[in-house]
Design a protein around this motif. Structure first.
Motif, short mmCIF file in Angstrom:
data_model
loop_
_atom_site.label_atom_id
_atom_site.label_comp_id
_atom_site.label_asym_id
_atom_site.label_seq_id
_atom_site.Cartn_x
_atom_site.Cartn_y
_atom_site.Cartn_z
N SER A 129 0.88 -1.18 0.00
CA SER A 129 0.00 0.00 0.00
C SER A 129 0.91 1.22 0.00
CB SER A 129 -0.88 0.01 1.25
OG SER A 129 -0.05 0.12 2.39
N PRO A 139 -1.50 8.37 1.12
CA PRO A 139 -1.77 9.51 0.22
C PRO A 139 -0.66 10.55 0.32
CG PRO A 139 -3.56 9.18 1.82
CD PRO A 139 -2.49 8.24 2.20
N GLU A 187 -4.57 10.96 -3.75
CA GLU A 187 -5.27 10.25 -2.67
C GLU A 187 -5.02 8.75 -2.74
OE1 GLU A 187 -6.80 10.67 0.38
OE2 GLU A 187 -6.01 12.63 -0.24
N HIS A 188 -5.17 8.20 -3.94
CA HIS A 188 -5.11 6.74 -4.09
C HIS A 188 -3.96 6.35 -4.99
CE1 HIS A 188 -8.87 6.43 -2.00
NE2 HIS A 188 -9.34 7.38 -2.77
N LYS A 189 -3.24 5.31 -4.58
CA LYS A 189 -2.08 4.85 -5.36
C LYS A 189 -2.37 3.47 -5.93
CE LYS A 189 -0.16 8.47 -3.52
NZ LYS A 189 0.98 8.60 -2.62
#
Ligand code: ARG
Ligand code: ZN
Length: 872
Positions: free
Chosen positions: A475, A478, A483-485
């Motif tokens: 994971s 952010p 925000e999302h990778k």
């Protein structure tokens, strides 16, 4: 916000240049009061920029005075062009023409140290990234490459040496005591690689024969007093030239290679074509005045700038968003060079330590950005650990995924395909793909996503079938604007060890999914995984090791890096427990198991001293801070200090034995890896001995201070005494050191740093006094870094004193420096940007200083960008 706020520029807005400059002729008249620059640019429209004729837009700094402008010898009057801010626009120009331009500069008033300026009476330049626009009007962007011819004219007695890029092709004398030299650089280059130097300099000369038999003249220039400090840089240069031929098949391409040492310099060094300009701190080296770390820095930076000749100059960047194309790759190249010249494992440990403390902290802060940033306000703010060090890690992963042969095939293809071009990180990856047949589509996320990925690893073992599984999930937190990778593609080097240390399996896993498992069969016992060997990817790896497993890895792992890392993990865990439970006056403890393991290591005379020194160093305060949820500077400092004392006392006799074993008495100083390793263990041992607080060790340190023949041992002893509670000795040695070295600016930087980082009470008062001391010079970046950077970066308990006075002092300096040198001001600001990581009281005080800066009118773009992003 008013319209005057500096504006961001975006990668997605990139457009090919409308105009190209095929040839650039520059004429400099260098005088004491002013410099006149006559520029003659051969310009033509760019067939690749999309048809319709566009106005000519040139960059030119506001401070630059424009005296004359002509097109094809027709002088323009002010109605023919528009000058607005940094831009000069000429609406109507033919398809191809010669633009002539005369500008007047005031180098002696240039305190920003960008463009043409004076350093200790000599003229020099710094044009990367956007300094050339302070010299003349030009399309100052790296994808405009031009052939330069430069003539310098100056008074011969003051400036006997006149240098620029390429080869000298003509020279002469004027009747009035002035002389001139013309230089021609046959290789097209962007303006950021332009350089000139004029001064009264001494030179060390040598020659180098390239693999194909061409002779290259090597020259290193410095002020007369430093002529005895150039040999090491020269040796390093020759080694680097050989190495690049052997490892990358790259030869040098001009008849002369010059390096010039200057004392006023914003960064480390600069790879101007054929004429590198170096901060004295990265080129001068002498055993008496330079530490081992200093020698290694010289070797590394000389190599770095040399390697840029291919990775940066022959193949350059299309735009500044691609900075890591040259910097990440070149840092990877110089790191491999240093690893080949010295101890590979130690070099890796040092680099990873820097990454884990400073780069990871950058990733977790308000200035976090991808290796290829998407936008910037001031590009100078993006010469960062992320672009350089993380960028190098990304190239290292390509190397790991492809293996050395395919990687070399890829680099050959890259240099061949793009020679003479200005390209992107994507072109680099594409060359690697084409040469190897591998698909690196997913891998490219390393360039576009910011933040430090986390790998969480668990495992399972089935005794009956002998099957072992590693379960890996990844994971990434952010970061600003992201925000999302998406999951990364990364190489995970590993080993599986038996509890007695036997290696049962090893290899490289390719991790690509958010969650995946890897299966191993035929294992008769449950193995201990040695994960992320050599730090094969720049991630935070979590695995729930038992203390016993870590101790086993510390003793037996065949991967030197992971051996060290196992010890660090163990220490970090112990320290974190005590930091979390910290109460003033609490006595730290160290479990016997760790003491026994360290004792065993200390007794193992087979172990390489350099490696041993690394293993016996407690994680730094900066490392512990990076790992904390909320940074408690006092607890971190006290726990680390207390644990050092416990370890020092428990192993006192062994520290003494190690000290004596490593003492190189009677052997002349040499900066080779083995001697450096011995000195590092010796001085580490002396540090532990001093931590006991016992009188005989103070004597030993004083003795070392007085008797050593080299700066490494002298400065180590000085630092230990100054940072000990023995005030009287500290003052005495500081005074002695000052009297001995007051005429050596680089040694005086150390003298300032040692005091700036002194944890004793009254630190802020001391640095305030030092800022009035004659050796301090607020115009000199090295002095600012030593004193202000030293206090704010290396003295956390005092900088973060709960009064907030340290924060206010730094903010005062930033506001003052911002008007004279924005680049340096912006860099010194870093510690304040981390305000969210501290307790409520401290973070409010830090924020208050940031707000105070924000409310100051006319901030530079540099400081404005960092302050405004920090306050978000
Ligand atoms: N390209 C230089 C290097 O070798 C760094 C120069 C950066 N200069 C600057 N003013 N930002 O890394
Ligand atoms: Zn570089």
């Amino acid at each position: 916000m008013t319209a005057q706020q500096p504006q961001a520029i975006y990668l997605e807005d990139y457009q090919a240049p409308a105009w190209l400059v095929t040839h650039t002729e520059l004429d400099f008249e260098l005088e004491e009061e002013q410099t006149l620059v006559r520029a003659r640019l051969s310009i033509k429209s760019n067939p690749e920029s999309g048809g319709k004729r566009q106005p000519l837009v040139l960059n030119g700094h506001e401070d630059m005075e424009l005296l004359r402008l002509s097109i094809d010898s027709q002088v323009l009057d002010s109605g023919d062009y528009r000058r607005e801010g940094e831009l000069l626009t000429i609406a109507n120009v033919p398809d191809q023409f010669v633009l002539e331009c005369v500008t007047r500069l005031l180098p002696h008033e240039n305190t920003a140290l960008e463009g043409l300026y004076k350093s200790d009476g000599m003229f020099c330049t710094q044009c990367e990234a956007e300094g050339f626009r302070r010299i003349t009007f030009f399309p100052d962007r790296p994808d405009v490459m031009s052939i330069f011819k430069t003539t310098l004219t100056a008074e011969k007695s003051r400036y006997p040496i006149l240098l620029s890029n390429g080869n000298p092709v003509a020279s002469g004398e004027e009747s009035d005591g002035r002389h001139w030299v013309t230089w021609e650089d046959p290789w097209p280059k962007p303006a950021y690689l332009f350089a000139l130097v004029a001064g009264d300099l001494e030179v060390l000369e040598d020659r180098y024969l390239t693999a194909s038999g061409r002779e290259v003249r090597l020259q290193i220039f410095a002020e007369r007093k430093d002529l005895d400090k150039l040999e090491y840089a020269m040796e390093s240069l020759k080694k680097a030239m050989r190495w690049d031929e052997e490892v990358y098949g790259r030869e040098y391409d001009l008849d002369i290679y010059m390096i010039v040492a200057v004392d006023f310099f914003n960064m480390g060094a600069m790879e101007n074509k054929g004429l590198n300009i170096f901060n004295t701190s990265c080129v001068l080296a002498h055993p008496k005045t330079t530490t081992d770390a200093g020698f290694q820095r010289v070797e590394g930076v000389v190599a770095h700038e040399y390697f840029h000749n291919w990775s940066g100059n022959r193949v350059t960047c299309r735009d500044w968003f691609q900075l890591s194309l040259k910097e990440g790759f070149t840092v990877f190249r110089d790191a491999e060079f240093s690893a080949d010249m010295n101890s590979r494992t130690v070099k890796r440990i040092e680099d990873v330590s820097l990454l884990r403390t400073a780069q990871f902290a950058e990733d977790a802060g308000p200035m976090a950005h991808p290796v290829r940033p998407e936008s910037y306000i001031e590009i100078s703010n993006f010469y960062t650990l992320t672009v350089y060090e993380k960028g190098a890690e990304v190239v290292r992963m390509v190397h790991a995924l492809l293996g050395p042969e395919l990687f070399r095939k890829g680099s050959d293809l890259y240099f061949e395909r793009h020679d003479g071009e200005a390209v992107t990180t994507d072109d680099f990856v594409k060359a690697m793909e084409d040469a190897s047949g591998r698909d690196l589509t997913q891998f490219r996320r390393w360039y576009s996503q910011a933040g430090t990925p986390r790998l969480n690893v668990t495992d399972s073992y089935d005794e009956a079938s002998g099957e072992y599984q590693l379960h890996i999930s990844q994971s990434c937190p952010p970061s600003p604007g992201q925000e999302h990778k998406q999951p990364y593609h990364l190489p995970l080097a590993f080993g599986l060890l038996g509890m007695d240390g036997t290696e049962l399996r090893s290899g490289v896993l390719e991790v690509t999914a958010e969650e995946e498992s890897f299966r191993f069969t035929g294992l008769n016992e449950r193995p201990v995984p040695s994960l992320l060997r050599g730090f094969s990817a720049p991630v935070k790896l979590e695995y729930d090791y038992s203390d016993a497993q870590l101790l086993m890895l510390l003793r037996h792992d065949t991967d030197g890096f992971n051996r060290w890392d196992a010890g660090q993990r163990l220490c970090i865990r112990l320290m974190q427990e005590q930091i979390d439970a910290y109460r003033p006056g609490a006595e730290p403890s160290v479990p016997d198991a760790l003491l026994n393991a360290w004792s065993e290591l200390l007794l193992d005379e087979q172990l390489d001293p350099a490696m041993l020194a690394q293993c016996l160093k407690l994680p730094s305060e900066a490392q512990l801070a990076e790992l904390a949820d909320t940074i408690d500077v006092v607890a971190i400092h006290e726990v680390r200090k207390g644990m050092r004392k416990v370890i020092a006392e428990a192993l006192e006799q062994q520290w003494l034995a190690a000290y004596q074993r490593c003492d190189l008495k009677d052997v002349a100083y040499s900066p080779d890896a083995e001697s450096i390793g011995r000195r590092s263990l010796k001085n580490l041992a002396l540090g532990y001995l001093m931590s006991t607080g016992r009188e005989p060790w103070l004597e030993l340190a004083r003795q070392q201070y007085e008797q050593s023949d080299n700066m490494t041992d002298q400065l180590s002893a000085l630092t230990l005494v100054v940072h000990s509670p023995h005030r009287e000795s500290a003052d005495e040695l500081l005074q002695n050191f000052y009297l001995q070295w007051q005429h050596e600016p680089l040694v005086m930087n150390q003298w300032l740093s040692v005091q700036a980082s002194d944890p004793a009470e009254g630190a802020l008062e001391r640095v305030k006094q030092l800022s009035e001391h004659p050796v301090f010079d607020a115009w000199n970046p090295n002095k600012l870094r030593a004193l202000i950077g030293g206090f704010c970066g290396q003295n956390p308990i005092h900088f973060h004193n709960e009064s907030g006075e340290g924060y206010a002092w730094l903010a005062d300096w930033i506001l003052h420096l911002d008007r004279q040198n924005p680049q340096v001001a912006s860099r010194l600001l870093t510690p304040l940007t981390r305000w969210k990581r501290y307790d409520a009281a401290r973070s409010a005080l830090m924020q208050k200083q940031l707000q105070r800066m924000m409310d100051t009118p006319e901030l530079s773009a540099d400081v404005y960008e960092v302050v405004s992003k920090s306050l978000v």
